[in-house]
Scaffold this motif. Structure first.
Motif, PDB file in Angstrom:
ATOM      1  N   ARG A 195       0.835  -1.192   0.000  1.00 18.97           N
ATOM      2  CA  ARG A 195       0.000   0.000   0.000  1.00 18.97           C
ATOM      3  C   ARG A 195       0.879   1.253   0.000  1.00 18.97           C
ATOM      4  N   THR A 196       0.239   2.381  -0.278  1.00 13.15           N
ATOM      5  CA  THR A 196       0.887   3.672  -0.076  1.00 13.15           C
ATOM      6  C   THR A 196       0.667   4.086   1.366  1.00 13.15           C
ATOM      7  N   PHE A 197       1.752   4.277   2.089  1.00  9.75           N
ATOM      8  CA  PHE A 197       1.689   4.705   3.489  1.00  9.75           C
ATOM      9  C   PHE A 197       2.157   6.147   3.595  1.00  9.75           C
ATOM     10  N   TYR A 198       1.759   6.790   4.696  1.00 14.93           N
ATOM     11  CA  TYR A 198       2.183   8.152   4.978  1.00 14.93           C
ATOM     12  C   TYR A 198       3.071   8.140   6.215  1.00 14.93           C
ATOM     13  N   VAL A 199       4.305   8.590   6.018  1.00 16.59           N
ATOM     14  CA  VAL A 199       5.276   8.649   7.109  1.00 16.59           C
ATOM     15  C   VAL A 199       5.217  10.051   7.706  1.00 16.59           C
ATOM     16  N   THR A 205       8.409  13.893  13.358  1.00 17.65           N
ATOM     17  CA  THR A 205       8.282  14.964  14.352  1.00 17.65           C
ATOM     18  C   THR A 205       9.645  15.535  14.709  1.00 17.65           C
ATOM     19  N   ASP A 206       9.606  16.676  15.413  1.00 19.24           N
ATOM     20  CA  ASP A 206      10.843  17.317  15.846  1.00 19.24           C
ATOM     21  C   ASP A 206      11.555  16.509  16.912  1.00 19.24           C
ATOM     22  N   GLY A 207      10.878  15.535  17.497  1.00 15.88           N
ATOM     23  CA  GLY A 207      11.509  14.657  18.477  1.00 15.88           C
ATOM     24  C   GLY A 207      12.112  13.424  17.849  1.00 15.88           C
ATOM     25  N   GLN A 208      12.213  13.413  16.518  1.00 12.89           N
ATOM     26  CA  GLN A 208      12.796  12.296  15.761  1.00 12.89           C
ATOM     27  C   GLN A 208      11.961  11.026  15.841  1.00 12.89           C
ATOM     28  N   HIS A 209      10.658  11.179  16.086  1.00 13.53           N
ATOM     29  CA  HIS A 209       9.746  10.033  16.076  1.00 13.53           C
ATOM     30  C   HIS A 209       8.999  10.013  14.750  1.00 13.53           C
ATOM     31  N   ASN A 210       8.921   8.849  14.123  1.00 12.29           N
ATOM     32  CA  ASN A 210       8.193   8.685  12.863  1.00 12.29           C
ATOM     33  C   ASN A 210       7.127   7.619  13.028  1.00 12.29           C
ATOM     34  N   ILE A 211       5.947   7.886  12.527  1.00 10.31           N
ATOM     35  CA  ILE A 211       4.883   6.881  12.507  1.00 10.31           C
ATOM     36  C   ILE A 211       4.423   6.715  11.066  1.00 10.31           C
ATOM     37  N   THR A 212       4.166   5.474  10.668  1.00 10.62           N
ATOM     38  CA  THR A 212       3.783   5.161   9.289  1.00 10.62           C
ATOM     39  C   THR A 212       2.367   4.615   9.290  1.00 10.62           C
ATOM     40  N   LEU A 213       1.468   5.292   8.570  1.00  4.22           N
ATOM     41  CA  LEU A 213       0.050   4.949   8.576  1.00  4.22           C
ATOM     42  C   LEU A 213      -0.470   4.844   7.146  1.00  4.22           C
ATOM     43  N   THR A 214      -1.499   4.025   6.961  1.00  6.52           N
ATOM     44  CA  THR A 214      -2.197   4.039   5.684  1.00  6.52           C
ATOM     45  C   THR A 214      -2.953   5.358   5.544  1.00  6.52           C
ATOM     46  N   ALA A 215      -3.321   5.682   4.321  1.00  8.43           N
ATOM     47  CA  ALA A 215      -3.938   6.977   4.034  1.00  8.43           C
ATOM     48  C   ALA A 215      -5.174   7.244   4.875  1.00  8.43           C
ATOM     49  N   ALA A 216      -5.990   6.222   5.112  1.00 10.99           N
ATOM     50  CA  ALA A 216      -7.277   6.405   5.779  1.00 10.99           C
ATOM     51  C   ALA A 216      -7.221   6.187   7.286  1.00 10.99           C
ATOM     52  N   HIS A 217      -6.012   5.952   7.827  1.00 11.68           N
ATOM     53  CA  HIS A 217      -5.917   5.707   9.266  1.00 11.68           C
ATOM     54  C   HIS A 217      -6.002   7.026  10.031  1.00 11.68           C
ATOM     55  N   LEU A 218      -6.583   6.984  11.235  1.00 12.84           N
ATOM     56  CA  LEU A 218      -6.770   8.177  12.052  1.00 12.84           C
ATOM     57  C   LEU A 218      -5.611   8.368  13.025  1.00 12.84           C
ATOM     58  N   THR A 242       7.204  17.682  11.438  1.00 10.83           N
ATOM     59  CA  THR A 242       8.186  18.367  10.598  1.00 10.83           C
ATOM     60  C   THR A 242       8.097  17.954   9.135  1.00 10.83           C
ATOM     61  N   PHE A 243       7.563  16.757   8.862  1.00  7.92           N
ATOM     62  CA  PHE A 243       7.404  16.346   7.465  1.00  7.92           C
ATOM     63  C   PHE A 243       6.353  15.253   7.360  1.00  7.92           C
ATOM     64  N   VAL A 244       5.766  15.139   6.188  1.00  7.72           N
ATOM     65  CA  VAL A 244       4.859  14.039   5.834  1.00  7.72           C
ATOM     66  C   VAL A 244       5.274  13.550   4.458  1.00  7.72           C
ATOM     67  N   GLU A 245       5.602  12.269   4.361  1.00  6.17           N
ATOM     68  CA  GLU A 245       6.075  11.706   3.102  1.00  6.17           C
ATOM     69  C   GLU A 245       5.286  10.456   2.738  1.00  6.17           C
ATOM     70  N   GLU A 246       5.141  10.218   1.459  1.00  4.80           N
ATOM     71  CA  GLU A 246       4.521   8.987   0.977  1.00  4.80           C
ATOM     72  C   GLU A 246       5.579   7.903   0.805  1.00  4.80           C
ATOM     73  N   GLN A 247       5.150   6.664   1.033  1.00  2.00           N
ATOM     74  CA  GLN A 247       6.078   5.538   0.934  1.00  2.00           C
ATOM     75  C   GLN A 247       5.300   4.277   0.596  1.00  2.00           C
ATOM     76  N   ARG A 248       5.773   3.527  -0.372  1.00  8.03           N
ATOM     77  CA  ARG A 248       5.169   2.241  -0.712  1.00  8.03           C
ATOM     78  C   ARG A 248       5.821   1.159   0.132  1.00  8.03           C
ATOM     79  N   SER A 249       5.014   0.419   0.881  1.00  5.81           N
ATOM     80  CA  SER A 249       5.535  -0.628   1.755  1.00  5.81           C
ATOM     81  C   SER A 249       4.594  -1.822   1.741  1.00  5.81           C
TER      82      SER A 249
END
Length: 228
Positions: free
Chosen positions: A49-53, A56-69, A138-145
């Protein structure tokens, strides 16, 4: 994710009955606790799927599907006095230069595709009985995973990579999702966590999604929230 005892576990290795760090209520300012996983709402190890990474400024990243809350709030940048933690009308500053805009803005849940840099998400140091703090996106990026996992906890939330997220997806309201899934959580509370883990979308949210499109209209659902 962080499991009971303080150690971490990969999402793909989670099993019903595992206790993971989550918010103790639908108010994300509540204390964190270890909430049992009752089942998976969706589990597809081989799905790409296409995920959204979301970083944050605290160097934490979470990867979610497009429709996840995910829980967010608006932040405003202000200078911090040297050696002091500023407050404004009784509201504490979070991080080095950011604070919540105010209770009138408040916390809300949005789809992963709606998260914008400059907003704040809720993060944690990973300790039970602590409270979430704000971190700036700090950023939102798309990623295929490959590999899709959506565990359901008794409390409806879960901490992933130190970021607090909802367990729910597709519909635009965490609170509505938590309410309509209450019967499922109650059943598993009585009989115990699901012992048979079947890959794919759980039958209960599958039915709710189709009923919801009729009762609520498609405007409340993410356009990518339904697999074709």
């Amino acid at each position: 994710v962080i499991v009971d005892g303080g150690h971490t576990k990969e999402m793909r290795d989670l099993l019903p009955g595992d206790r993971v760090l989550a918010s103790s209520s639908t108010d994300v300012h509540a204390q964190l606790l270890y909430s049992p996983i009752v089942s998976f709402l969706d589990r597809r190890p081989n799905a790409t799927r296409t995920f959204y990474v979301i970083g944050t400024d605290g160097q934490h990243n979470i990867t979610l599907t497009a429709a996840h809350l995910i829980f967010v709030t608006d932040c405003v940048r202000r200078p911090r006095k040297s050696g002091q933690e500023e407050t404004s009308q009784g509201t504490k500053y979070f991080g080095s230069m950011w604070q919540r805009r105010g209770p009138e803005e408040g916390m809300r849940t949005v789809f992963a595709t709606e998260v914008q840099p400059g907003q704040c998400v809720f993060t944690t140091s990973g300790r039970s009985k602590s409270r979430p703090r704000l971190s700036v996106v700090t950023f939102v990026e798309e990623q295929r995973s490959t590999g899709l996992y959506a565990p359901l906890t008794q409390h409806g939330s879960i901490v992933v990579n130190s970021v607090l997220a909802s367990c729910y997806a597709a519909v635009d309201s965490h609170y509505l999702s938590h309410w309509v899934l209450a019967p499922l959580r109650l059943v598993y509370r009585i009989i115990g966590p699901s012992q048979v883990q079947i890959d794919g979308l759980h039958w209960y949210p599958w039915i709710l999604q189709r009923l919801g499109k009729v009762l609520l209209g498609t405007g409340h659902f993410h356009p990518w929230g339904f697999d074709q």
